[in-house]
Design an enzyme around this catalytic site. Structure first.
Site, mmCIF file in Angstrom:
data_model
loop_
_atom_site.group_PDB
_atom_site.id
_atom_site.type_symbol
_atom_site.label_atom_id
_atom_site.label_comp_id
_atom_site.label_asym_id
_atom_site.label_seq_id
_atom_site.Cartn_x
_atom_site.Cartn_y
_atom_site.Cartn_z
ATOM 1 N N VAL A 15 0.839 -1.207 0.000
ATOM 2 C CA VAL A 15 0.000 0.000 0.000
ATOM 3 C C VAL A 15 0.872 1.255 0.000
ATOM 4 C CG1 VAL A 15 -1.682 1.339 1.345
ATOM 5 C CG2 VAL A 15 -1.933 -1.146 1.161
ATOM 6 N N ARG A 90 -10.864 -7.361 8.402
ATOM 7 C CA ARG A 90 -9.968 -6.270 8.830
ATOM 8 C C ARG A 90 -9.855 -6.251 10.353
ATOM 9 N NH1 ARG A 90 -13.186 -4.517 4.545
ATOM 10 N NH2 ARG A 90 -12.029 -3.816 2.707
ATOM 11 N N ALA A 120 -4.072 4.685 7.101
ATOM 12 C CA ALA A 120 -4.659 3.728 6.151
ATOM 13 C C ALA A 120 -4.638 2.309 6.698
ATOM 14 C CB ALA A 120 -3.899 3.771 4.827
ATOM 15 N N PRO A 123 -7.506 -2.385 11.172
ATOM 16 C CA PRO A 123 -8.815 -1.813 10.835
ATOM 17 C C PRO A 123 -8.769 -0.287 10.975
ATOM 18 C CG PRO A 123 -8.899 -2.857 12.997
ATOM 19 C CD PRO A 123 -7.529 -3.116 12.467
ATOM 20 N N VAL A 124 -8.976 0.399 9.863
ATOM 21 C CA VAL A 124 -8.602 1.814 9.778
ATOM 22 C C VAL A 124 -9.374 2.701 10.755
ATOM 23 C CG1 VAL A 124 -10.137 2.375 7.831
ATOM 24 C CG2 VAL A 124 -8.043 3.662 8.154
ATOM 25 N N SER A 145 -8.531 6.989 6.314
ATOM 26 C CA SER A 145 -8.964 6.937 4.898
ATOM 27 C C SER A 145 -10.382 6.376 4.793
ATOM 28 C CB SER A 145 -7.992 6.115 4.063
ATOM 29 O OG SER A 145 -7.976 4.772 4.501
ATOM 30 N N ASP A 150 -13.930 2.646 -0.660
ATOM 31 C CA ASP A 150 -15.195 1.963 -0.941
ATOM 32 C C ASP A 150 -16.112 2.861 -1.785
ATOM 33 O OD1 ASP A 150 -14.955 -0.126 1.705
ATOM 34 O OD2 ASP A 150 -14.075 1.855 1.865
ATOM 35 N N THR A 151 -16.094 4.160 -1.473
ATOM 36 C CA THR A 151 -16.931 5.105 -2.213
ATOM 37 C C THR A 151 -16.451 5.216 -3.666
ATOM 38 O OG1 THR A 151 -17.525 6.284 -0.203
ATOM 39 C CG2 THR A 151 -17.702 7.525 -2.256
ATOM 40 N N ARG A 153 -14.983 2.794 -5.259
ATOM 41 C CA ARG A 153 -15.412 1.521 -5.868
ATOM 42 C C ARG A 153 -16.882 1.599 -6.278
ATOM 43 N NH1 ARG A 153 -12.377 -2.035 -1.236
ATOM 44 N NH2 ARG A 153 -10.535 -2.574 -2.460
ATOM 45 N N HIS A 177 -15.117 1.004 7.581
ATOM 46 C CA HIS A 177 -14.443 0.478 6.392
ATOM 47 C C HIS A 177 -14.312 -1.019 6.665
ATOM 48 C CE1 HIS A 177 -11.702 -0.307 3.151
ATOM 49 N NE2 HIS A 177 -10.708 -0.614 3.964
ATOM 50 N N THR A 230 -4.679 -5.807 -1.594
ATOM 51 C CA THR A 230 -5.184 -4.697 -2.412
ATOM 52 C C THR A 230 -4.291 -3.493 -2.138
ATOM 53 O OG1 THR A 230 -6.641 -3.565 -0.835
ATOM 54 C CG2 THR A 230 -7.524 -5.523 -1.900
HETATM 55 P P1 NAD Z 1 2.664 -4.979 3.635
HETATM 56 O O1 NAD Z 1 2.930 -6.138 4.535
HETATM 57 O O2 NAD Z 1 2.949 -5.101 2.182
HETATM 58 O O3 NAD Z 1 3.437 -3.693 4.166
HETATM 59 C C1 NAD Z 1 3.467 -3.308 5.501
HETATM 60 C C2 NAD Z 1 4.766 -2.562 5.709
HETATM 61 O O4 NAD Z 1 4.750 -2.017 7.040
HETATM 62 C C3 NAD Z 1 6.012 -3.446 5.581
HETATM 63 O O5 NAD Z 1 6.898 -2.877 4.650
HETATM 64 C C4 NAD Z 1 6.582 -3.449 6.995
HETATM 65 O O6 NAD Z 1 7.998 -3.543 7.027
HETATM 66 C C5 NAD Z 1 6.087 -2.112 7.517
HETATM 67 N N1 NAD Z 1 6.076 -2.000 8.978
HETATM 68 C C6 NAD Z 1 5.597 -2.886 9.886
HETATM 69 N N2 NAD Z 1 5.775 -2.410 11.131
HETATM 70 C C7 NAD Z 1 6.366 -1.210 11.012
HETATM 71 C C8 NAD Z 1 6.799 -0.235 11.940
HETATM 72 N N3 NAD Z 1 6.660 -0.399 13.254
HETATM 73 N N4 NAD Z 1 7.373 0.889 11.463
HETATM 74 C C9 NAD Z 1 7.530 1.067 10.138
HETATM 75 N N5 NAD Z 1 7.141 0.181 9.207
HETATM 76 C C10 NAD Z 1 6.564 -0.944 9.636
HETATM 77 O O7 NAD Z 1 1.112 -4.623 3.869
HETATM 78 P P2 NAD Z 1 0.200 -3.762 2.884
HETATM 79 O O8 NAD Z 1 -0.492 -4.663 1.936
HETATM 80 O O9 NAD Z 1 0.996 -2.614 2.391
HETATM 81 O O10 NAD Z 1 -0.926 -3.236 3.919
HETATM 82 C C11 NAD Z 1 -0.594 -2.270 4.894
HETATM 83 C C12 NAD Z 1 -1.836 -1.926 5.704
HETATM 84 O O11 NAD Z 1 -2.789 -1.232 4.868
HETATM 85 C C13 NAD Z 1 -2.572 -3.160 6.222
HETATM 86 O O12 NAD Z 1 -3.013 -2.944 7.551
HETATM 87 C C14 NAD Z 1 -3.755 -3.290 5.277
HETATM 88 O O13 NAD Z 1 -4.850 -3.985 5.847
HETATM 89 C C15 NAD Z 1 -4.067 -1.829 5.046
HETATM 90 N N6 NAD Z 1 -4.924 -1.537 3.896
HETATM 91 C C16 NAD Z 1 -5.789 -0.521 4.064
HETATM 92 C C17 NAD Z 1 -6.682 -0.189 3.053
HETATM 93 C C18 NAD Z 1 -7.650 0.937 3.282
HETATM 94 O O14 NAD Z 1 -8.556 1.177 2.456
HETATM 95 N N7 NAD Z 1 -7.521 1.669 4.369
HETATM 96 C C19 NAD Z 1 -6.666 -0.908 1.837
HETATM 97 C C20 NAD Z 1 -5.729 -1.937 1.696
HETATM 98 C C21 NAD Z 1 -4.867 -2.247 2.734
#
Ligand code: NAD
Length: 311
Positions: A15, A90, A120, A123-124, A145, A150-151, A153, A177, A230
């Site tokens: 992300v 989530r 982001a 669970p956000v 976020s 979702d909106t 989408r 979310h 995602t």
């Molecule tokens: P990912 O595993 O690819 O990346 C997470 C990153 O966080 C890694 O690079 C890791 O090294 C880093 N990290 C972990 N702990 C850390 C810390 N203490 N300090 C700094 N960096 C740290 O995961 P992702 O797919 O990128 O997802 C990240 C988050 O975003 C998840 O919680 C996921 O559920 C969420 N997400 C949110 C939405 C949304 O709409 N809000 C959508 C998709 C994913």
């Protein structure tokens, strides 16, 4: 000379790195600092992004930094933490991500940061609440976020159904979310006309609307099943929010914010229509919802409160 507009990204995973890429391509800031526990990966990400900038004669500076860089930042975007695996909701991520968010918030605040947090990580809604609580910042400067993704989408699906630009679609996903989110169909409009009043081939049945809602709500599950995570959609939503802040757009976006009496609720982060600009969320709109939608909203609040270990 005006101060450089700086975004600090914490968490350069799928992300975070996608967000950095989208933000650079949209040219929304002057400086982008990337922080991650995995220093080798984040350094490579920053180098990789730098390699593209000259194509657009962009003067944006990108580097892998540390928390001291947050002091001069306008926005800190938090994308760190574990993500959902196939079959997980989530809410299943709370305990691990809460610990991660706590230490990140602490480090950011200790830098002297005085800008806006944009969360982001999932669970956000609950993690945004946590950042608000741990930081001691006013709620206007801690934004989740929420259902902005979702909106987007939903609007994409409706634009395909009505064969019209998404800009002409005024429809929003309210609530968590997550699985208890809902579409406020009673106030949804296409080109200014209520969805329920569309005639001819644009008439939609309740069954069709329910199918659109379910596919919006379950979109992440399908994507995660197919490719593990995602990231592009949320990256673009985060870019949109940062742009609204940095350009002081006073744009209406669906964001997770803390309610203080709106819709009869308090002390919960949840998505409602928010106006966002340079100082963060400047106001919350509370359009009247139908009684069935209010029941869905109340249920979403209940889920978020029951699952929040900090309440
Ligand atoms: P990912 O595993 O690819 O990346 C997470 C990153 O966080 C890694 O690079 C890791 O090294 C880093 N990290 C972990 N702990 C850390 C810390 N203490 N300090 C700094 N960096 C740290 O995961 P992702 O797919 O990128 O997802 C990240 C988050 O975003 C998840 O919680 C996921 O559920 C969420 N997400 C949110 C939405 C949304 O709409 N809000 C959508 C998709 C994913």
């Amino acid at each position: 000379m005006e101060r450089a507009r700086r975004i600090v990204l914490v968490g350069s995973g799928s992300v975070g790195a996608s967000f950095a890429f989208a933000a650079l391509n949209q040219d929304i800031c002057d400086e982008l600092v990337m922080i991650d526990l995995n220093k080798e990966k984040v350094s490579a990400d920053a180098n990789d992004m730098q390699d593209g900038l000259a194509n657009f004669k962009s003067r944006v500076k990108v580097w892998d930094g540390d928390y001291a860089d947050c002091k001069e930042a306008d926005i800190v975007v938090i994308c760190a933490g574990i993500a959902q695996r196939p079959g997980q909701t989530r809410l299943d991520l709370i305990n691990t991500n809460l610990k991660i968010i706590k230490s990140i918030t602490h480090d950011v605040v200790n830098s002297g940061f005085e800008g806006i947090f944009l969360v982001a990580s999932n669970p956000v809604d609950i993690l945004s609440y946590a950042v608000w609580k741990f930081s001691g910042f006013p709620k206007e400067r801690v934004i989740g976020s929420g259902t902005s993704l979702d909106t987007a989408r939903l609007r994409y699906q409706l634009s395909k159904r009505f064969n019209i630009s998404p800009r002409a679609i005024n429809a929003c996903v309210f609530g968590e979310h997550g699985d208890s989110e809902f579409v406020a169909w009673s106030i949804a409009k296409v080109a200014g006309v209520s969805l329920t009043k569309l005639g001819g081939q644009n008439q939609v049945s309740p069954e069709e609307l329910q199918a659109i809602y379910e596919s919006t709500r379950d979109a992440a599950y399908k994507i995660i099943q197919a490719k593990g995570a995602t990231y592009y959609g949320v990256a673009m939503a985060l870019t949109r929010i940062c742009k609204a802040i940095l350009s002081d757009e006073l744009e209406l976006l669906m964001l997770s914010t803390r309610l203080e009496g709106e819709y009869g609720h308090n002390d919960v982060y949840i998505s409602v229509p928010c106006i966002v600009g340079r100082t963060g969320i400047t106001s919350i709109l509370t359009p009247e919802l139908s009684s069935a939608e209010m029941a869905q909203f109340n249920q979403s609040v209940k889920v978020l409160k029951e699952n929040n270990p900090l309440i």
